[in-house]
Design a protein around this motif. Structure first.
Motif, PDB file in Angstrom:
ATOM      1  N   ILE A 276       0.860  -1.188   0.000  1.00 29.42           N
ATOM      2  CA  ILE A 276       0.000   0.000   0.000  1.00 29.42           C
ATOM      3  C   ILE A 276       0.895   1.236   0.000  1.00 29.42           C
ATOM      4  N   GLU A 277       0.670   2.105  -0.973  1.00 31.92           N
ATOM      5  CA  GLU A 277       1.467   3.343  -1.020  1.00 31.92           C
ATOM      6  C   GLU A 277       0.937   4.341   0.009  1.00 31.92           C
ATOM      7  N   LEU A 278       1.867   4.996   0.688  1.00 33.39           N
ATOM      8  CA  LEU A 278       1.473   5.995   1.691  1.00 33.39           C
ATOM      9  C   LEU A 278       1.404   7.370   1.040  1.00 33.39           C
ATOM     10  N   PRO A 279       0.361   8.140   1.306  1.00 37.91           N
ATOM     11  CA  PRO A 279       0.256   9.453   0.676  1.00 37.91           C
ATOM     12  C   PRO A 279       1.099  10.484   1.437  1.00 37.91           C
ATOM     13  N   SER A 280       2.053  11.083   0.751  1.00 46.10           N
ATOM     14  CA  SER A 280       2.920  12.069   1.419  1.00 46.10           C
ATOM     15  C   SER A 280       2.068  13.173   2.036  1.00 46.10           C
ATOM     16  N   TRP A 281       0.928  13.475   1.377  1.00 47.65           N
ATOM     17  CA  TRP A 281       0.111  14.610   1.804  1.00 47.65           C
ATOM     18  C   TRP A 281      -0.692  14.329   3.065  1.00 47.65           C
ATOM     19  N   ALA A 282      -0.748  13.075   3.495  1.00 51.48           N
ATOM     20  CA  ALA A 282      -1.584  12.773   4.663  1.00 51.48           C
ATOM     21  C   ALA A 282      -0.866  12.970   5.991  1.00 51.48           C
ATOM     22  N   VAL A 283       0.457  13.121   5.967  1.00 49.20           N
ATOM     23  CA  VAL A 283       1.163  13.274   7.244  1.00 49.20           C
ATOM     24  C   VAL A 283       1.343  14.743   7.645  1.00 49.20           C
ATOM     25  N   GLY A 284       1.033  15.652   6.710  1.00 51.73           N
ATOM     26  CA  GLY A 284       1.052  17.077   7.067  1.00 51.73           C
ATOM     27  C   GLY A 284      -0.275  17.432   7.717  1.00 51.73           C
ATOM     28  N   ASN A 285      -0.395  18.666   8.180  1.00 50.30           N
ATOM     29  CA  ASN A 285      -1.689  19.089   8.716  1.00 50.30           C
ATOM     30  C   ASN A 285      -2.707  19.166   7.600  1.00 50.30           C
ATOM     31  N   SER A 286      -3.929  18.792   7.890  1.00 52.97           N
ATOM     32  CA  SER A 286      -4.980  19.015   6.897  1.00 52.97           C
ATOM     33  C   SER A 286      -6.255  19.341   7.655  1.00 52.97           C
ATOM     34  N   GLY A 287      -7.205  19.901   6.933  1.00 53.80           N
ATOM     35  CA  GLY A 287      -8.430  20.285   7.619  1.00 53.80           C
ATOM     36  C   GLY A 287      -9.566  20.383   6.643  1.00 53.80           C
ATOM     37  N   THR A 288     -10.558  21.120   7.014  1.00 54.04           N
ATOM     38  CA  THR A 288     -11.687  21.343   6.127  1.00 54.04           C
ATOM     39  C   THR A 288     -11.643  22.811   5.723  1.00 54.04           C
ATOM     40  N   ARG A 289     -12.606  23.212   4.902  1.00 51.86           N
ATOM     41  CA  ARG A 289     -12.622  24.622   4.506  1.00 51.86           C
ATOM     42  C   ARG A 289     -12.949  25.534   5.699  1.00 51.86           C
ATOM     43  N   TYR A 290     -13.347  24.918   6.816  1.00 46.71           N
ATOM     44  CA  TYR A 290     -13.693  25.720   7.995  1.00 46.71           C
ATOM     45  C   TYR A 290     -12.516  25.935   8.936  1.00 46.71           C
ATOM     46  N   GLY A 291     -11.447  25.207   8.712  1.00 47.41           N
ATOM     47  CA  GLY A 291     -10.300  25.409   9.574  1.00 47.41           C
ATOM     48  C   GLY A 291      -9.484  24.145   9.715  1.00 47.41           C
ATOM     49  N   THR A 292      -8.355  24.291  10.386  1.00 55.07           N
ATOM     50  CA  THR A 292      -7.442  23.166  10.576  1.00 55.07           C
ATOM     51  C   THR A 292      -7.048  23.086  12.046  1.00 55.07           C
ATOM     52  N   PHE A 293      -7.171  21.901  12.622  1.00 55.61           N
ATOM     53  CA  PHE A 293      -6.654  21.703  13.972  1.00 55.61           C
ATOM     54  C   PHE A 293      -5.234  21.209  13.820  1.00 55.61           C
ATOM     55  N   ARG A 294      -4.293  22.021  14.218  1.00 54.67           N
ATOM     56  CA  ARG A 294      -2.902  21.658  13.962  1.00 54.67           C
ATOM     57  C   ARG A 294      -2.446  20.526  14.874  1.00 54.67           C
ATOM     58  N   ASP A 295      -1.777  19.568  14.242  1.00 55.21           N
ATOM     59  CA  ASP A 295      -1.196  18.451  14.972  1.00 55.21           C
ATOM     60  C   ASP A 295       0.223  18.891  15.347  1.00 55.21           C
ATOM     61  N   PRO A 296       0.564  18.911  16.630  1.00 51.19           N
ATOM     62  CA  PRO A 296       1.875  19.444  17.013  1.00 51.19           C
ATOM     63  C   PRO A 296       3.051  18.695  16.376  1.00 51.19           C
ATOM     64  N   GLY A 297       2.810  17.435  15.971  1.00 50.95           N
ATOM     65  CA  GLY A 297       3.914  16.682  15.369  1.00 50.95           C
ATOM     66  C   GLY A 297       3.825  16.618  13.853  1.00 50.95           C
ATOM     67  N   ALA A 298       2.901  17.365  13.262  1.00 46.74           N
ATOM     68  CA  ALA A 298       2.683  17.230  11.810  1.00 46.74           C
ATOM     69  C   ALA A 298       3.945  17.532  11.006  1.00 46.74           C
ATOM     70  N   ALA A 299       4.105  16.811   9.911  1.00 48.19           N
ATOM     71  CA  ALA A 299       5.252  17.035   9.027  1.00 48.19           C
ATOM     72  C   ALA A 299       5.189  18.451   8.457  1.00 48.19           C
ATOM     73  N   GLN A 300       6.348  19.096   8.419  1.00 50.13           N
ATOM     74  CA  GLN A 300       6.393  20.460   7.876  1.00 50.13           C
ATOM     75  C   GLN A 300       7.130  20.517   6.549  1.00 50.13           C
ATOM     76  N   THR A 301       8.085  19.634   6.378  1.00 54.64           N
ATOM     77  CA  THR A 301       8.914  19.679   5.175  1.00 54.64           C
ATOM     78  C   THR A 301       8.786  18.343   4.445  1.00 54.64           C
ATOM     79  N   ILE A 302       9.305  18.325   3.247  1.00 52.68           N
ATOM     80  CA  ILE A 302       9.284  17.062   2.502  1.00 52.68           C
ATOM     81  C   ILE A 302      10.110  15.991   3.230  1.00 52.68           C
ATOM     82  N   TRP A 303      11.159  16.442   3.940  1.00 52.11           N
ATOM     83  CA  TRP A 303      12.014  15.472   4.659  1.00 52.11           C
ATOM     84  C   TRP A 303      11.221  14.869   5.831  1.00 52.11           C
ATOM     85  N   ASP A 304      10.427  15.727   6.493  1.00 53.66           N
ATOM     86  CA  ASP A 304       9.576  15.222   7.587  1.00 53.66           C
ATOM     87  C   ASP A 304       8.596  14.180   7.048  1.00 53.66           C
TER      88      ASP A 304
END
Ligand code: PSV
Ligand code: MN
Length: 409
Positions: free
Chosen positions: A35-63
């Motif tokens: 199963i391929e892992l989506p790079s975009w799923a480990v960063g913060n994501s939210g809805t059009r109403y806002g984002t609850f930031r995950d303190p450990g969320a990936a910030q860079t491509i290396w993260d």
């Protein structure tokens, strides 16, 4: 293996044998699942109403790569990271270092996704846009994506177009179809002979009146016109309520046109929840079709990716749980008593046929999966093992909760 485990295994092997199934072969299938892992799923994501930031969320491509490698460490069946070109590039616009860093972490780059939905120029669409200059710049982006795919060492491109219209009369629907066909033919023609194109469909959003690739029929139509290396990509969240996805899977498999999946789960539409969390039976029934094909020795190469958005749960844990849910569905589908099922179908015994299928679904496959993991040198419960491993605390300290979001909010 403890005495008890050995006894359980022997019992399971015996039970399977009675159904004409082989435990070793089933374990092998489970070990070979990718199963391929989506790079975009480990960063913060939210809805059009806002984002609850995950303190450990990936910030860079290396993260992102570090996080995917950490997930793979515990699940063992996700050695590839699917990529979204605009979000997975170095600050100075390079892709080779991304591939190299992934490799240094034991990962490779999976399906590459072009992005034709975030630029201001895409207000009226990308390849279907009525303005020729936008269509041309989209085609340029597609050609760049082919080069990037090559550079990243990948062999597949996954296209999803946000193209559509919001109002009746906004554009000519015949012309939009022609532009779409021409645009995709250009991309297909630019690909290397060993690359595959996945064409994803979605009924609505961001466009609400018409969407240019709105369903599997449209996607199949386009793929058939493009050629053998164009296949349909099924995102589980991209169907109107009530649609029977497993039937779509059976038809696409039979047509040899199923390219891959974006796995997730939904209650309403494109909710991007953890796969198998809302409707595990549906996921099982999808795998029942996939394994039906395998049972007839006729399985095609299919690419499985997660495409999820972890808005309230910690992303890494959400992804690990999703992989486990998928393994559960696959394992249950592998133990379906196919012979007995076919016999009951021939007899027209609806009750028994349904019971045989549900018997597999109701079987507890957790001991089997724990055994498979042990044989792969993994912990029996990847989620708990990850929690014990201390990575979550480490990234919170290191990243300090300032992650940017890739999607929504
Ligand atoms: C669109 O909703 C989609 O499913 C496409 O696959 C995009 O590439 C992805 O979501 C972005 O997360
Ligand atoms: Mn998708």
């Amino acid at each position: 293996m403890t005495m008890n485990n050995q006894k359980n295994q022997d019992q399971l092997a015996e039970q399977l044998e009675r159904k004409g199934l082989n435990l070793a072969a089933i374990k092998e299938s489970l070990k070979n699942q990718v199963i391929e892992l989506p790079s975009w799923a480990v960063g913060n994501s939210g809805t059009r109403y806002g984002t609850f930031r995950d303190p450990g969320a990936a910030q860079t491509i290396w993260d992102k790569i570090d996080d995917c490698a950490e997930i793979q460490r515990w699940v063992g069946i996700c050695p590839k990271m699917a990529s979204h070109v605009l979000w997975d590039v170095t600050d100075d616009g390079k892709y080779t270092p991304v591939k190299e860093y992934a490799e240094s972490k034991g990962m490779s780059i999976g399906t590459v996704h072009p992005n034709t939905f975030m630029g201001q120029q895409f207000r009226f669409g990308s390849v279907c846009n009525p303005f020729e200059d936008v269509r041309n710049s989209t085609l340029e982006h597609f050609r760049d994506c082919v080069r990037i795919t090559r550079e990243m060492g990948s062999k597949s491109i996954g296209i999803w177009l946000a193209d559509g219209t919001n109002y009746p009369g906004q554009d000519n629907l015949f012309e939009r179809k022609h532009r779409l066909e021409e645009g995709l033919a250009d991309l297909y023609g630019a690909m290397d002979p060993d690359m595959t194109l996945f064409v994803e469909y979605k009924p609505f959003e961001p466009a609400f009146y018409t969407t240019d690739i709105m369903d599997w029929g449209m996607s199949l139509l386009l793929c058939n016109k493009l050629g053998d290396r164009a296949k349909v990509l099924v995102d589980l969240g991209h169907h109107l309520p009530g649609v029977n996805i497993e039937q779509i899977i059976a038809i696409l498999l039979d047509e040899k046109k199923l390219g891959g999946f974006h796995l997730n789960n939904c209650k309403y539409a494109d909710d991007d929840l953890m796969v198998g969390s809302i409707n595990p039976l549906e996921l099982f029934l999808i795998y029942a079709q996939l394994t039906e094909k395998e049972a007839h020795g006729n399985s095609d190469e299919i690419t499985y990716m997660l495409d999820q958005s972890h808005n309230i749960e910690p992303s890494i844990e959400g992804i690990i749980q999703s992989v486990m849910n998928t393994q559960t569905a696959f394992a249950k589908a592998l133990i379906i008593d196919r012979k007995a099922l076919a016999a009951e179908q021939q007899e027209g015994d609806v009750m028994m046929a349904n019971r045989i299928l549900m018997d597999a679904y109701e079987t507890d496959v957790r001991p089997l999966l724990a055994q498979v993991r042990a044989e792969m040198g993994l912990e029996p419960d990847p989620l708990l093992a990850y929690r014990r491993g201390g990575y979550a605390e480490k990234i919170v300290k290191k990243r300090k909760g300032t992650g940017t979001n890739t999607l929504g909010g």
